[in-house]
Design a protein around this motif. Structure first.
Motif, short mmCIF file in Angstrom:
data_model
loop_
_atom_site.label_atom_id
_atom_site.label_comp_id
_atom_site.label_asym_id
_atom_site.label_seq_id
_atom_site.Cartn_x
_atom_site.Cartn_y
_atom_site.Cartn_z
N ARG A 111 0.82 -1.20 0.00
CA ARG A 111 0.00 0.00 0.00
C ARG A 111 0.86 1.26 0.00
NH1 ARG A 111 -2.65 -1.32 3.97
NH2 ARG A 111 -1.56 -0.14 5.59
N ASP A 112 1.90 1.23 0.83
CA ASP A 112 2.82 2.37 0.87
C ASP A 112 3.51 2.56 -0.48
OD1 ASP A 112 2.13 2.77 3.48
OD2 ASP A 112 3.91 1.76 4.31
N GLN A 113 3.86 1.43 -1.12
CA GLN A 113 4.50 1.51 -2.42
C GLN A 113 3.55 2.11 -3.45
OE1 GLN A 113 7.63 0.95 -3.14
NE2 GLN A 113 7.35 1.44 -5.31
N ILE A 114 2.28 1.66 -3.37
CA ILE A 114 1.27 2.21 -4.29
C ILE A 114 1.09 3.70 -4.05
CG2 ILE A 114 -1.18 2.18 -4.87
CD1 ILE A 114 -1.15 -0.84 -4.31
N ARG A 115 1.03 4.09 -2.76
CA ARG A 115 0.90 5.51 -2.43
C ARG A 115 2.11 6.30 -2.91
NH1 ARG A 115 -1.36 5.09 3.82
NH2 ARG A 115 -3.51 4.42 3.29
N LEU A 116 3.30 5.70 -2.71
CA LEU A 116 4.52 6.36 -3.17
C LEU A 116 4.50 6.53 -4.68
CD1 LEU A 116 7.34 7.48 -2.62
CD2 LEU A 116 8.22 5.14 -2.75
N GLU A 117 4.08 5.47 -5.37
CA GLU A 117 4.01 5.57 -6.83
C GLU A 117 2.98 6.60 -7.26
OE1 GLU A 117 3.20 1.63 -8.13
OE2 GLU A 117 5.24 0.89 -7.79
N GLN A 118 1.83 6.64 -6.52
CA GLN A 118 0.82 7.64 -6.83
C GLN A 118 1.36 9.05 -6.62
OE1 GLN A 118 -2.48 6.50 -4.34
NE2 GLN A 118 -3.38 5.16 -5.90
N ARG A 119 2.04 9.23 -5.46
CA ARG A 119 2.62 10.56 -5.18
C ARG A 119 3.69 10.91 -6.23
NH1 ARG A 119 2.17 8.88 0.32
NH2 ARG A 119 4.35 8.20 0.34
N THR A 120 4.47 9.87 -6.60
CA THR A 120 5.49 10.11 -7.61
C THR A 120 4.85 10.50 -8.94
OG1 THR A 120 6.98 8.53 -6.55
CG2 THR A 120 7.46 9.11 -8.84
N ASN A 121 3.78 9.75 -9.30
CA ASN A 121 3.08 10.06 -10.55
C ASN A 121 2.46 11.45 -10.49
OD1 ASN A 121 3.71 7.56 -11.62
ND2 ASN A 121 1.80 6.60 -10.94
N GLU A 122 1.87 11.78 -9.31
CA GLU A 122 1.28 13.11 -9.16
C GLU A 122 2.36 14.19 -9.24
OE1 GLU A 122 -0.74 12.90 -5.48
OE2 GLU A 122 -2.42 11.71 -6.24
N ALA A 123 3.50 13.90 -8.60
CA ALA A 123 4.61 14.87 -8.65
C ALA A 123 5.12 15.02 -10.09
CB ALA A 123 5.74 14.43 -7.73
N ASP A 124 5.24 13.87 -10.80
CA ASP A 124 5.68 13.93 -12.19
C ASP A 124 4.68 14.69 -13.05
OD1 ASP A 124 7.92 12.49 -11.52
OD2 ASP A 124 7.13 10.56 -12.18
N LYS A 125 3.38 14.42 -12.78
CA LYS A 125 2.34 15.11 -13.54
C LYS A 125 2.37 16.61 -13.25
CE LYS A 125 -2.65 15.08 -14.35
NZ LYS A 125 -3.94 14.44 -13.97
N ALA A 126 2.54 16.95 -11.96
CA ALA A 126 2.60 18.36 -11.58
C ALA A 126 3.82 19.04 -12.22
CB ALA A 126 2.66 18.50 -10.06
N LYS A 127 4.94 18.31 -12.23
CA LYS A 127 6.15 18.86 -12.84
C LYS A 127 5.96 19.05 -14.34
CE LYS A 127 11.15 18.14 -13.26
NZ LYS A 127 11.16 18.36 -14.72
N MET A 128 5.32 18.05 -14.98
CA MET A 128 5.07 18.16 -16.41
C MET A 128 4.15 19.34 -16.71
SD MET A 128 3.50 15.29 -19.01
CE MET A 128 1.88 15.36 -18.21
N GLN A 129 3.10 19.50 -15.87
CA GLN A 129 2.20 20.63 -16.04
C GLN A 129 2.94 21.95 -15.81
OE1 GLN A 129 -0.95 19.72 -13.28
NE2 GLN A 129 -2.07 18.45 -14.76
N ALA A 130 3.81 21.95 -14.80
CA ALA A 130 4.60 23.17 -14.54
C ALA A 130 5.53 23.47 -15.71
CB ALA A 130 5.40 23.00 -13.25
#
Length: 310
Positions: A111-130
């Motif tokens: 679950r933590d790994q999934i959350r980490l991957e989600q946060r990573t994906n969100e961070a990557d998405k936010a960075k891409m949007q930025a």
């Protein structure tokens, strides 16, 4: 005879009783405990996750088996088997608990790994949007700079055109003022300045002082308007021979050109043409009209140096 038969029977019975007395003793509880113990031994999770508890179960199981081997009382055997059974159960339950805890830990880790991957994906998405927003901002800023540069260039050109127009307007105003003094007229061929017969000697191609002053004014106009050229045309009345009139018209035009050159006007800006009596402006039926026909016309070019041909 009877004594012989009885002796072997007694011996066999004694042997059977002796065999029964040396066989290990067991109980149903001990048998069940042994089955539980065997199951625990065959379970790798119990061996791995509850090694201390399993060793305690080993000791208890050995005590119960020893009691059975020593033909201890059934009560003692069951008591020791019960103790072994309890320790085996403790080992099995502990193994199940640790296995469940490990599963929970693994689930939590997943679950933590999934959350980490989600946060990573969100961070990557936010960075891409930025990055996209920054790229768009850079493009907008570049477009604004280009537009500003184009606007500045357009403004500069407009200012240059305005300055040129103002300069042309000032030149035209100055030219009009100068030409007004020369009594110039605007015609289909352009601006025409007429030098009358009175500015020359009678039947001569030499300019008199008034003629020279008039030509000086014309030279000043040409010096102030370097882009303009002139065509000098000589004309006469019909008095005298045609050849004489043609020659006089040419000489008078040449005289005006020579005067302009002496006054600083470049010779290549001045063209001359003699027409003799070919283009009168009035009928040659009286002295006044013939005087009007004896003239030199100076056609001033446009700003591009062009003169409309006759």
């Amino acid at each position: 005879m009877n004594k012989k038969i009885f002796a072997p029977v007694v011996l066999m019975t004694a042997m059977l009783l002796s065999a029964c007395s040396t066989a290990p003793k067991t109980t149903s509880l001990l048998d069940q405990t042994r089955m539980d113990y065997q199951a625990a031994q065959n379970n790798p999770n119990v061996q791995t996750l509850a090694p201390l508890e399993m060793r305690q179960a080993d000791v208890a199981m050995n005590d119960a088996n020893k009691a059975a081997k020593d033909n201890e009382s059934s009560e003692k055997i069951d008591r020791l088997a019960y103790i072994a059974k309890q320790k085996i159960g403790v080992a099995q339950e502990l193994a199940k608990q640790k296995q469940a805890e490990a599963a929970i830990a693994d689930a939590a880790k997943a679950r933590d790994q999934i959350r980490l991957e989600q946060r990573t994906n969100e961070a990557d998405k936010a960075k891409m949007q930025a990055d996209q927003a920054k790229a768009q901002a850079d493009q907008a800023r570049l477009a604004a700079q280009i537009a500003q540069g184009e606007a500045s260039e357009a403004q500069r050109k407009a200012q240059e055109e305005q300055a040129k127009a103002l300069e042309m307007q000032n030149r035209n105003a100055a030219l009009e003022a100068q030409l007004a003094d020369l009594q110039a007229k605007t015609t289909v061929r352009g601006i025409v300045i007429t030098l009358g017969d009175v500015l020359f000697g009678v039947d001569q191609a030499k300019l008199n002082p008034d003629g020279m002053r008039t030509v000086q004014k014309l030279a000043t106009v040409l010096q102030s308007n370097m882009q303009r050229t002139v065509l000098i045309e000589g004309h006469t009345d019909n008095t005298g021979s045609q050849a004489h009139n043609q020659d006089l018209s040419e000489r008078r035009a040449a005289a005006v050109r020579s005067a302009l050159v002496l006054m600083g006007v470049s010779r290549d800006r001045v063209e001359i043409k003699g027409y003799g009596e070919a283009f009168p402006v009035a009928e040659n039926n009286n002295a006044q009209n013939r005087q009007l026909n004896r003239r030199v016309e100076i056609i001033l070019s446009d700003v591009n140096g062009k003169i409309t041909p006759r």
